[in-house]
Design a protein around this motif. Structure first.
Motif, PDB file in Angstrom:
ATOM      1  N   GLU A 297       0.817  -1.201   0.000  1.00  0.00           N
ATOM      2  CA  GLU A 297       0.000   0.000   0.000  1.00  0.00           C
ATOM      3  C   GLU A 297       0.855   1.258   0.000  1.00  0.00           C
ATOM      4  O   GLU A 297       0.439   2.294  -0.529  1.00  0.00           O
ATOM      5  N   ARG A 298       2.025   1.173   0.606  1.00  0.00           N
ATOM      6  CA  ARG A 298       2.941   2.316   0.641  1.00  0.00           C
ATOM      7  C   ARG A 298       4.282   1.910   0.045  1.00  0.00           C
ATOM      8  O   ARG A 298       4.648   0.733   0.060  1.00  0.00           O
ATOM      9  N   PRO A 299       5.030   2.889  -0.443  1.00  0.00           N
ATOM     10  CA  PRO A 299       6.362   2.568  -0.962  1.00  0.00           C
ATOM     11  C   PRO A 299       7.270   2.044   0.137  1.00  0.00           C
ATOM     12  O   PRO A 299       7.291   2.588   1.241  1.00  0.00           O
ATOM     13  N   GLU A 300       8.004   0.975  -0.188  1.00  0.00           N
ATOM     14  CA  GLU A 300       9.012   0.438   0.716  1.00  0.00           C
ATOM     15  C   GLU A 300      10.354   0.427   0.002  1.00  0.00           C
ATOM     16  O   GLU A 300      10.430   0.167  -1.197  1.00  0.00           O
ATOM     17  N   ARG A 301      11.404   0.666   0.748  1.00  0.00           N
ATOM     18  CA  ARG A 301      12.734   0.730   0.143  1.00  0.00           C
ATOM     19  C   ARG A 301      13.161  -0.661  -0.307  1.00  0.00           C
ATOM     20  O   ARG A 301      13.159  -1.606   0.472  1.00  0.00           O
ATOM     21  N   VAL A 302      13.555  -0.730  -1.574  1.00  0.00           N
ATOM     22  CA  VAL A 302      13.901  -2.023  -2.168  1.00  0.00           C
ATOM     23  C   VAL A 302      15.261  -2.013  -2.858  1.00  0.00           C
ATOM     24  O   VAL A 302      15.780  -3.069  -3.214  1.00  0.00           O
ATOM     25  N   VAL A 303      15.833  -0.832  -3.069  1.00  0.00           N
ATOM     26  CA  VAL A 303      17.101  -0.713  -3.805  1.00  0.00           C
ATOM     27  C   VAL A 303      18.013   0.265  -3.092  1.00  0.00           C
ATOM     28  O   VAL A 303      17.567   1.315  -2.598  1.00  0.00           O
ATOM     29  N   ARG A 304      19.295  -0.098  -3.042  1.00  0.00           N
ATOM     30  CA  ARG A 304      20.323   0.843  -2.614  1.00  0.00           C
ATOM     31  C   ARG A 304      21.484   0.758  -3.598  1.00  0.00           C
ATOM     32  O   ARG A 304      22.016  -0.326  -3.840  1.00  0.00           O
ATOM     33  N   LEU A 305      21.854   1.908  -4.156  1.00  0.00           N
ATOM     34  CA  LEU A 305      22.960   1.998  -5.110  1.00  0.00           C
ATOM     35  C   LEU A 305      23.961   3.008  -4.567  1.00  0.00           C
ATOM     36  O   LEU A 305      23.589   4.138  -4.221  1.00  0.00           O
ATOM     37  N   ARG A 306      25.237   2.599  -4.480  1.00  0.00           N
ATOM     38  CA  ARG A 306      26.277   3.475  -3.946  1.00  0.00           C
ATOM     39  C   ARG A 306      27.456   3.513  -4.891  1.00  0.00           C
ATOM     40  O   ARG A 306      27.890   2.484  -5.423  1.00  0.00           O
ATOM     41  N   GLU A 307      27.981   4.735  -5.097  1.00  0.00           N
ATOM     42  CA  GLU A 307      29.193   4.910  -5.905  1.00  0.00           C
ATOM     43  C   GLU A 307      30.323   5.263  -4.952  1.00  0.00           C
ATOM     44  O   GLU A 307      30.284   6.314  -4.303  1.00  0.00           O
ATOM     45  N   ARG A 312      28.192   9.074  -3.314  1.00  0.00           N
ATOM     46  CA  ARG A 312      26.763   9.281  -3.570  1.00  0.00           C
ATOM     47  C   ARG A 312      25.984   7.984  -3.411  1.00  0.00           C
ATOM     48  O   ARG A 312      26.450   6.911  -3.809  1.00  0.00           O
ATOM     49  N   VAL A 313      24.798   8.117  -2.852  1.00  0.00           N
ATOM     50  CA  VAL A 313      23.914   6.975  -2.616  1.00  0.00           C
ATOM     51  C   VAL A 313      22.529   7.300  -3.162  1.00  0.00           C
ATOM     52  O   VAL A 313      22.020   8.406  -2.975  1.00  0.00           O
ATOM     53  N   LEU A 314      21.942   6.342  -3.846  1.00  0.00           N
ATOM     54  CA  LEU A 314      20.550   6.406  -4.289  1.00  0.00           C
ATOM     55  C   LEU A 314      19.792   5.261  -3.635  1.00  0.00           C
ATOM     56  O   LEU A 314      20.231   4.108  -3.703  1.00  0.00           O
ATOM     57  N   GLU A 315      18.670   5.565  -2.992  1.00  0.00           N
ATOM     58  CA  GLU A 315      17.767   4.539  -2.502  1.00  0.00           C
ATOM     59  C   GLU A 315      16.411   4.730  -3.164  1.00  0.00           C
ATOM     60  O   GLU A 315      15.962   5.869  -3.356  1.00  0.00           O
ATOM     61  N   ILE A 316      15.784   3.626  -3.540  1.00  0.00           N
ATOM     62  CA  ILE A 316      14.496   3.669  -4.227  1.00  0.00           C
ATOM     63  C   ILE A 316      13.465   2.915  -3.403  1.00  0.00           C
ATOM     64  O   ILE A 316      13.704   1.779  -2.972  1.00  0.00           O
ATOM     65  N   ALA A 317      12.325   3.560  -3.197  1.00  0.00           N
ATOM     66  CA  ALA A 317      11.183   2.937  -2.528  1.00  0.00           C
ATOM     67  C   ALA A 317      10.022   2.896  -3.506  1.00  0.00           C
ATOM     68  O   ALA A 317       9.821   3.838  -4.287  1.00  0.00           O
ATOM     69  N   THR A 318       9.258   1.827  -3.476  1.00  0.00           N
ATOM     70  CA  THR A 318       8.145   1.679  -4.406  1.00  0.00           C
ATOM     71  C   THR A 318       7.051   0.808  -3.799  1.00  0.00           C
ATOM     72  O   THR A 318       7.297   0.053  -2.854  1.00  0.00           O
TER      73      THR A 318
END
Length: 386
Positions: A297-307, A312-318
């Protein structure tokens, strides 16, 4: 379950992100200031004279430039560990290249993201033939998907947030899809610098819908070289193997013991050349990961990308059940990006939140059917840190 029967209210209603095994996130602290009003400027004209504009948004240390053509994210700037900003998405500096040769750089994808086998599906006993544009298959909505249309754009500010409402109406029969689909996609930058995408759609006939965003990331900076040292983590124990045409076979295969295991962070390049038959036919990674959380029902964090160099870090919730990870396999040095450098294989990667490819042809996959009276809603949130 069909889309109109499951709960997909996470769109505008979700007030925050659920915490998963990926952690509590790395988003920057709020600036404490209200969102700045988006700024519009000309970006060129299509062959038929239609004007295309570029909108600039800035909030919480993130800068975003979006085209009315295809809802394309042309640039997205975030700071590194030293506070130095850089554009971290692939794209072009001119409209002509987007029209003539873009591999979906930064675009909104629809009516159906990813592939549909042979461009055919059956709904309520009727078979539909879609536009085919990837060999015998239909890819990202067909020959003229949502990425190749000019969207109506409405800027807004709402307290600490700033953003854009993008509107497009896909008529009944467009690219072979049934029903007139009215779509609104909202891009929001909040005071923490998070980029949120809210998708909404309604239809007047039963149809299928799978909307996503096709941003290509390189957290070291656009045009800086390979993404193989980026450390990636995906909260998924299974993926969907494909045939030689990259159409899912219907199997949900375990990632354990294979190069597809990103349950613990590892460099993208570590197993990229492992020689697994699935990698050989895709020229790398170009598969759908079955997210452990499923539809939520709500976005949950599923991805973490780090350089590691920039930090830099990107986290994605969906709230979506799948994630297409594409390692830039078909970039071949013939495209020159916004920074004036050519993109070679593996110079950027895509992380597309979505339903599964070819779902209408696999009864065991989550349904993508939308019916009159129902509202398709979905949300994806990108959080940045260093």
């Amino acid at each position: 379950m069909e889309l109109n029967r499951r709960t997909v209210i996470a769109g505008a209603a979700a007030a925050g992100l659920a915490t998963t095994a990926l952690g509590t996130g790395t988003a920057r602290a709020s600036t404490g200031h209200g969102g700045r009003k988006p700024v519009r400027e000309p970006f060129g004209r299509l062959a038929d004279g239609t004007r295309v504009h570029r909108w600039s948004l800035e909030n919480g240390g993130t800068r975003l430039k979006v085209l009315s053509y295809g809802g394309i994210v042309q640039t997205l700037e975030i700071p590194d560990r030293h506070g130095r900003p850089a554009n971290v998405v692939a794209g072009f500096d001119n409209l002509d290249d987007y029209v003539a040769k873009s591999p979906y750089f930064g675009a909104l994808i629809g009516r159906y993201g990813n592939r549909i086998g042979k461009g055919r599906f059956t709904l309520d006993g009727k078979e539909y033939q879609l536009s085919v544009n990837d060999g015998v298959n239909s890819l990202h909505g067909g020959a003229k998907g949502f990425d190749k249309h000019v969207w109506d754009v409405e800027p807004f500010t709402d307290g600490p947030d700033a953003g854009l409402h993008l509107h497009y109406t896909s008529i009944d029969g467009e690219m072979g899809y049934p029903g007139t689909l009215r779509v609104r996609v909202t891009y929001t930058l909040n005071g923490r610098g998070e980029w949120r995408i809210d998708y909404e759609a309604t239809t007047d006939k039963p149809t299928i819908v799978n909307l996503t965003s096709h941003v290509y990331w390189n957290l070291a900076g656009e045009g800086s070289g390979s993404i193989e040292d980026h450390e990636l983590r995906i909260a998924a124990s299974r993926y969907t193997p494909t045939d030689a045409g990259l159409i899912p076979t219907g199997e949900l295969a375990a990632v354990a013991g294979t190069p597809f295991d990103f349950r613990h962070a590892k460099p993208v390049g570590r197993d990229l050349r492992a020689g697994h038959v699935q990698q050989v036919q895709a020229k790398g990674f170009d598969h759908n990961w079955v997210l452990d959380k499923g539809v939520t029902e709500r976005p949950e964090r599923v991805v973490r990308l780090r350089e590691p160099r920039s930090g830099r870090v990107l986290e994605i919730a969906t709230d979506q059940p799948g994630l297409q990870f594409y390692s830039g396999n078909f970039l071949d040095g013939t495209l020159v990006g916004t920074g004036g450098r050519a993109y070679r294989q593996g110079d950027a990667l895509a992380l597309e939140t979505q339903h599964f490819p070819d779902s209408p042809n696999h009864g065991g996959f989550p349904s993508t059917v939308l019916r009159p009276g129902a509202v398709y809603r979905s949300t994806t949130v990108h959080s940045f840190g260093a």
